[in-house]
Every structure is written in C-alpha cells, then in structure tokens.
Write an enzyme that holds these catalytic residues in place. Structure first.
Site, short mmCIF file in Angstrom:
data_model
loop_
_atom_site.label_atom_id
_atom_site.label_comp_id
_atom_site.label_asym_id
_atom_site.label_seq_id
_atom_site.Cartn_x
_atom_site.Cartn_y
_atom_site.Cartn_z
N THR A 1 22.65 7.71 22.73
CA THR A 1 22.39 8.39 21.47
C THR A 1 21.16 9.29 21.66
OG1 THR A 1 20.75 6.86 20.58
CG2 THR A 1 23.07 6.26 20.29
N ASP B 1 12.77 20.46 22.01
CA ASP B 1 13.50 19.77 23.06
C ASP B 1 12.81 19.99 24.42
OD1 ASP B 1 16.01 18.57 24.21
OD2 ASP B 1 16.08 20.58 25.12
N LYS C 1 10.59 17.31 27.03
CA LYS C 1 10.77 17.18 28.48
C LYS C 1 9.45 17.39 29.20
CE LYS C 1 15.60 18.42 28.10
NZ LYS C 1 16.57 19.49 28.01
N VAL D 1 15.59 14.74 31.61
CA VAL D 1 15.15 16.09 31.98
C VAL D 1 16.17 16.68 32.95
CG1 VAL D 1 13.35 17.48 33.05
CG2 VAL D 1 12.72 15.42 31.76
N GLY E 1 29.69 26.47 21.12
CA GLY E 1 29.22 25.09 21.25
C GLY E 1 28.08 24.93 22.24
#
Ligand code: ADP
Ligand code: ASP
Ligand code: MG
Length: 823
Positions: free
Chosen positions: A558, A681, A685, A612, A667
């Site tokens: 998840t 995001d 990382k 990562v 997408g």
C-alpha cells in the site's frame, strides 16, 4: 491357515455409517481367516466408568446417565440394522444394563467406586460392539462368530501393563477355535479375565494391546489398526496442522512416540508384535485407499526425526545441594523412595556436576513425590546439605523421536533453535544414549507453540516463509502473479518455500492455514464468504506469525501511512517486513530509528529497495558504498518516473499543461497530477536516501520547489488542469531559456551532506547523463571519494507495476538468502 488381525477403534465404530465402512473393509480384505478386535463405540467407556464413579459418590444423576448410555447403544443397533429385526440384541442391552444397575447399587451402598466394580462395568461397550458387528457381518453373508475375550484371555493385573498368561490363553483360544470354525472372529478388545476368573481390563486404550495379543496368539501375518486418521502422523494433527502421515516407523520409534502421547497407538501394542516380528499397520477406516503407516523392526526412511509427541500435566521436581556431590547411592535412595510411594518417573536429567538432579512425574503424583523425597533425605536437609525440593507444576514434556537421530550431528541444535525462535523456554532436557529420543520440559502453556515450531524445524525447509501481503492492487497483485509463476521452481531448485497465508485489501482479507493458491487468488479474494473477512491487521500479523512455519514476513504494497506505522511492532515480534511504501522511512525520524532498532533487536529484516527507483539498485548501491567505507559526497537524481516523462516530453512545442493532461490520460500520473507536481514524492525519496547515508534528514527541513503554481493547490483536478494553462507562458520561458544555452530541464532531488538536500527543477547540459534519459526513466548519480572524476550512474525505468513488483520479489528472495538459502 494364516490369519490377519484387524482392530477397529471407537471412532471406527461410532455410528451406523462407520459400521458399514468396517464391514466393507472386512468383506474386501481377501483373507480367509480374520480376527477382528473391536473397541467400544467412541465415548462409551468414558461413560461407563463415569457411571460407577457417580454411583460411588451417590450422585443423583447416575440413573439419568445410565439411561442416556443405554439409549445411545440401542439407537446405534436400530440405525444399523433397522427397527424390525434385532430384538434379541436390544433385549440383551437392556439385560446388561440391569446387571450394571446391580453393580451401581452396590457401589452406592459402599459409597465408593471399587476397582472391581469399574472392571465389571467398563468392558460392556466392547461386548456390545462385538455383538453388533458380528450380527451385521452375518447379515452381509459372512461366516462370523463373536468371541468374548474374557472366555480365553487371562492376564495378571500389574502396576502398568497387565501381564499375559500366554500358555493358558493360547490353550483356551485353541479350544474355542476347535468348537467355532468361522472365517471371521469378532473379539472384544480391552477386556480379559484375571487368574481367578474375574473380569478385568487391559487399561485405557487397551484394545490395541488386545489386538496385538490376539495377533500373537493366532500368529497373524499382519495386524492392522484401523482408526480415523491416515496413519501415524509426525505430530498430533489437532495441534500441528502441518503434520504429515509417516510411511513407516520402526517398533522402537513407534513405542517412543506412543509413550510420549501419540494417542493413535498404545505403547503396549508393540511388545507382543515385537516378540513375533508381526508388522503393524495403522490405517484409516474412512479412507481405506490410503496405505497407512507400517511399523516393523526397521524403518526405511532417512528422516533423522520422525515425529513429535507431548505429555501434559507433568510436574518437574528439582533436588539440589552439596549432599549429592560424589556420594554414591543418592539416585538409588531418591528413586527407591519414589518407587515405594508408587510414583512413576517419566524423565530424569542430571548434570555431570552432580549438584542437582531433576525429574518429571505426573502432576497428580507431585505431592506424593515431594513427601517421599523429603522423607528420604530428612537428615541431609536438616544439616543444610540439601535445599528444599523445587516442584514446578503445569509442565509438558515434548519429545522428538527418530532412530536416525543417533549419529546425525546437529539434531539437538536444530530442535533448540526452533524452540528459541518461537520464544519457548526449556526447563530441562534429557537425551537417552540410544539417541532415539530428545525430551524437553517446557511450560504447559507453550506446548502447542513448541510442537509446531519443533515440527516446522524438521519437516519444513528452513527457508519456509509464512507471508502476508497487504494491498493486492497494481503492485501487490502483480507481485502475487509473479510469485505464482516461480513458486514451484524456488522450492525445487533452492528449497525456498514461499507460503502466502494472508492477503488483505483495505476492506477484506483472506487467511489460509496452509497457503492461498496463487493461481487463483483473485477468485478466492472475490468469493464472498470463502474465507474472506473484514480486514484486521492485528489478526493478520498474528496469523502470519505462526510457529508452524520457520519464518514470517509481511509485504506492504500500500502507500498507506497507517499500515507503515505498524512495522515497528511487527519487526519487534520478529516478523520480517518488505515494502515499496515510502511512508515509514520518510516519516518522523524517531520512528525511523525505532524501526532500525526493533529489527536489530528481534533479528528481523526490513527491506525497502523499491521505495526509491522501483527495482533499480539504488538503495543497495548506496549501502554498499557506505558500508565499504566510501565517502558519498553527493547524490543527484531524477527520482520520479512521472516528472521524468513530463520533462523528457516538454521541449516548448506543446504547452506544458497539455503535456500534463495527456500524461494523466495515459495513466502516467497520479489521478491528481498535483501529487506528482508537488515534488513530495521526490522529497520522500531524498529523505530515504539521506537517512541511508546516516544523515538525519526530514521532510520539514528540506527545500522543496514544487511545480504547483500558487493558488492552485486546492480545487478539483479539472479545474486545476484548466488553470494550469494560465502558467504555460511561464514554463515556456523557462524551457526556452534553458534551450538557448543548450540545456534541458529536469526535475531532480539532490542529497548533499554539506549543502543540504533539495528538490527542484534544474537545467542540465546536453551531454550530461540526465539529458539522455527516455520515457519514465529514473537516473541517479553517486559522486563519492572512489567515484570522483566520473560518477557512478544507475539508470532505467523506475516505475510501473511490473518492475516495482519484480523489485519487491527480489527483496523477498534477498530475505530468503539472509535466512540461509543459497539462491
Ligand atoms: P481410536 O478410536 O481409533 O482408538 P483414538 O482417538 O484413540 O482413535 O486415536 C486416534 C487419534 O489420535 C487421531 O484422531 C488423532 O487425533 C490422535 N493423534 C495424536 N497423535 C497422533 C499422531 N502422532 N498421529 C496420528 N494421530 C494422532
Ligand atoms: N474402549 C477402551 C477405552 O476407551 C479401550 C480402547 O478403546 O482402546 O479405553
Ligand atoms: Mg485408541
């Protein structure tokens, strides 16, 4: 004429269907002469003994129980033979109960349940079974007669197993057979006569012994003990779901297993069989096509340990003190006193220092043992040479049994290793010099866990993993499919046995004791009711973390922060964790430290290579550099597949907002592209990599120059995409400026221990490695002391379900390697 003997236990005679199954077995046996030894129907012996003890207590419910038992036996006759025929059989049951009532009345008058009253009543169940089966066989057209064992079998009751008077019994049997020439002789198990002719029994579960005695008297070629399992199993199947049927056992192994509680066979059975070398086979009445377990002088199996058994309700007694050192005869006095008190000692262990001796006795005899030993050593205790006796009740003895243990090094280590991993504390150990049995005393509360762990230690590959997968979406679902294709060869080629036993989505989960079939996990997951239940991650973790399997791992696919917050508990329990979820490692620094600490302390592994660059070896490369002493000066990279795509496509010819819209339609972005454009995001990382280098970075103190124009943070996605067009001119200006100096734009993350971390849009020369990436590529450069002139570069697709799932799978196999596999 050669005989064969069958013994049917109480479960094989429990109801009419069972009787029919028994009849089919005898009919199709192919032997001309068959001895069929029967037990009472399941539970009847318990009921009859209970009757006598209630009468002895003058319990007012005695009568009631008698009626229940009588009705049960009558109902069994009627349901097997129909209500019309068997009047004589039923009349005899009534008559027997009238006789039983006489005994009960006598017991009630005396106010006690005498041994001989029990002996007279307890065996009726066997008589009823034998009569009923004989009638049923005759009706099926066989030549059958019933033999009441009390007419021929003579035994002298003894402290443990009654002693058979072979000569008298053989001659009695000979005379009986001379007068009764039938193909099938149905013999009552459990009961016999004593030398005075009074009824007696062979002890609880004594029908096995009866069978082996009659087998011996008739010189049978084989004795088959029919029960309700496919054979002797490697452990009690009710306690160890993974237990397996054993093909064969030696007499000695069977004896040890039986003695230590493998109820499927009674230890006394073995003695007459051993004397005559009669093979004994344990088979399933309800699955007669299964070959069963063959017990013979020697076993052909190579397994060093065959099975595990346990005896509960034991007390461990410890005698300690200087009086014992170097003094001969201590043991003799100790065990002499116990013998006199009638206490049976099940296990003994003495250290070679002779400072203490410890032994196990049935808990019910613990007080008697204490009194006896304290009396025997009163003098030493008075002089302070012996400490007070230490008695620990509530213990269980667990035994590992196998002929092959002798001469195979490492068996004990493996056993104890398994117990330690399951957190089971061992209180005492004994290994006989036959090396056929290692026994350990443990707390009774640990018994089931210990059995499962010990069993797993020997019966499963040491790289067997119990796996729970959370989040069977794009990545998780792809991973399950990838695993499905590899499971078999991983077992065959490398002994790595991956058992997915739990799958959970945010709303529901499926649990499976053995393994979820990964060829059809979607159907299984979709089937309402087929083992699906509302998701409960605590339950899932406990389920995955079973003692039945050597290792447990949870894979979190998840992106959920709540799930990530559970890793700490899981790792602390020894559950390995594998995840592509960035939330844990980029969250609060304290939690990050807790994770590392918990993993170290519990010897659990935590793998997150795919957080990562998906499957690209980014974290592993960094770790190798750091651990081998290289000095990392700077890491710089394109860490977002989405942003990589956007800027690889954006050259000014198409407006930036249109490129974003098209990417979203394909997408390539999150449903809300702002999640990518915000740079969060990438920032996560960057935090993960910094921490991997030992720098305590966090999201809060990082410079993040995102791409969401001020004022567009809120509102619907459509609205956002429309209004993003207002900023196309600005973006055009930026890209043209870069282009005019021969550069390209890239959205990057930078980890620099000196200058700090940052996330921003930067321009790079056309010959820079970042300028040459394609599609959704990720690229990471490492500038280090060793790689100073030219950086180490890792590049390739860094997003997408196939590669990410592949990376998680690789982490899982890395885990298997850490656990000892050689992949
Ligand atoms: P019967 O009525 O045939 O005498 P029992 O109930 O006495 O049957 O014994 C069979 C049972 O023994 C099995 O159903 C199983 O639950 C239990 N059992 C305990 N240990 C073992 C073992 N190692 N292998 C097989 N069965 C075992
Ligand atoms: N019926 C007896 C008992 O329950 C003997 C046996 O079943 O083996 O102990
Ligand atoms: Mg039995």
């Amino acid at each position: 004429m050669s005989w064969i003997a069958h013994k049917f236990g109480g479960t094989s005679l429990a109801d009419a269907d069972a009787y029919r199954a028994v009849t089919r077995i005898i009919e199709s046996s192919g032997h001309l002469k068959q001895a069929v030894i029967v037990s009472a129907t399941a539970g009847m012996t318990d009921g009859l003994i209970e009757l006598v003890s209630r009468a002895g207590r003058r319990d007012s419910t005695t009568e009631e129980l008698a009626e229940v038992l009588q009705a049960r036996q009558v109902a069994l006759v009627e349901s097997l033979l129909g209500e019309a025929g068997p009047h004589d059989l039923i009349a005899r049951i009534y008559k027997d109960f009238a006789d039983i009532e006489d005994v009960l009345r006598a017991s009630s008058v005396m106010g006690t349940a005498l041994e001989n009253a029990i002996a007279a009543v307890a065996g009726f169940g066997e008589v009823w079974s034998a009569r009923l089966l004989t009638t049923h066989l005759s009706r099926a057209g066989m030549s059958a007669a019933m033999l009441d064992a009390r007419e021929v079998l003579v035994v002298t009751p003894a402290e443990t197993t009654p002693v058979v008077d072979w000569e008298t019994s053989a001659s009695n049997l000979g005379s009986w057979l001379a007068e009764n020439d039938h193909d099938v002789v149905v013999i009552t198990g459990f009961i016999a006569s004593d030398p005075t002719g009074a009824p007696t029994t062979l002890g609880r579960n004594g029908s096995d012994y009866s069978a082996s005695i009659f087998g011996s008297l008739l010189e049978v070629g084989e004795l088959i003990i029919w029960t309700d399992v496919d054979g002797v199993m490697s452990a009690d199947p009710r306690l160890v779901p993974q237990a397996q049927v054993l093909d064969d056992l030696s007499y000695d192994e069977a004896m040890e297993l039986a003695y230590f509680g493998a109820r499927v066979i009674h230890p006394a059975t073995m003695t007459p069989a051993i004397r005559r070398g009669i093979p004994v086979t344990i088979r399933n009445t309800f699955n007669p096509s299964a070959p069963g377990t063959r017990i013979a002088p020697r076993s052909h199996s190579e397994m060093p340990v065959k099975g595990f058994a346990s005896i509960s309700d034991m007390a461990l007694v410890n005698l300690e003190g200087t009086a014992m050192i170097g003094v001969p005869g201590i043991s003799e006095r100790l065990f002499g006193s116990l013998r006199q008190a009638g206490v049976s000692v099940v296990m003994i262990s003495q250290g070679s220092s002779e400072h203490s001796i410890c032994f196990a006795v049935p808990e019910s005899q613990a007080d008697a043992a204490r009194t006896a030993v304290e009396g025997a050593f009163a003098a030493e205790r008075q002089r302070g040479l012996l400490q007070d006796l230490e008695v620990t009740v509530g213990c269980t003895i667990l035994a590992a049994v196998g002929d092959g243990m002798s001469g195979t090094p490492g068996i004990a280590a493996r056993l104890f290793g398994s117990l330690v991993r399951a957190g089971v504390n061992v209180k005492a150990i004994a290994q006989g010099s036959s090396e056929r049995n290692i026994s350990v005393v443990i707390d009774g509360a640990d018994a089931a866990r210990a059995l499962r762990a010990a069993h797993a230690g020997f019966y499963l590959s040491r790289q067997t993993l119990s796996i729970g997968l959370i989040g069977p979406g794009h990545v998780g679902g792809t991973l399950l499919d990838q695993m499905a294709r590899r499971l078999e060869s991983l077992v065959e080629d490398f002994g790595v046995d991956l058992r997915v036993r739990a799958i959970a989505s945010s709303s529901s989960m499926v649990l499976d004791e053995h393994r979820i079939d990964l060829e059809r996990w979607r159907e299984r997951f979709g089937e309402a009711g087929a083992g699906t239940m509302p998701t409960d991650l605590d339950l899932l973790a406990d389920y995955v973390h079973t003692e039945s399997v050597p290792h447990a791992a949870i894979i979190d696919c998840t992106a959920n922060a709540d799930v990530a917050m559970r890793y700490g508990d899981w790792l602390a329990k020894g559950i390995h964790v594998i995840t592509p979820n960035k939330k844990a490692n980029s969250g609060p620094i304290d939690y990050y430290r807790t994770l590392q600490e918990s993993a170290r302390r519990a010897d659990a592994h935590y793998f997150y290579e795919t957080t990562v660059g998906a499957a690209l070896p980014v974290i592993q490369t960094l770790r190798d550099l750091v651990q081998t002493g290289d000095e990392v000066h700077r890491i710089e990279g394109v860490f977002s597949g989405t942003l990589s795509y956007l800027f690889n496509s954006f050259d000014g010819s198409t407006p930036f907002s249109e490129i974003v819209r098209a990417a979203r339609d394909k997408g390539y972005t999150e449903p809300d592209p702002r999640e990518d454009l915000s740079g969060m995001d990438v920032a996560r990382k960057v935090v993960i990599l910094s921490r991997e280098m030992g720098v305590e970075a966090s999201l809060e103190d990082m410079v993040i120059e995102g791409l969401i124009p001020a004022g567009l943070e809120e509102g619907s996605v459509e609205d956002f995409l429309d209004r993003l067009a207002d900023h196309d001119q600005e973006m055009l200006r930026v890209v043209e400026e870069a282009r005019s100096s021969g550069k390209v734009l890239r959205f990057v993350g930078i980890i620099d221990p000196e200058a700090g971390c940052r996330v921003s849009l930067r321009s790079y020369d056309a010959d820079h490695p970042f300028a040459r990436i394609r599609l959704t590529d990720n690229i990471v450069t490492f500038q280090t002391a060793r790689y100073s002139e030219n950086p180490l570069v890792v590049q390739g697709p860094g997003a997408g379900p196939e590669v990410t799932a592949g990376g998680v799978f690789a982490d899982l196999l890395r885990l298997a390697n850490y656990l000892g596999a050689t992949l």
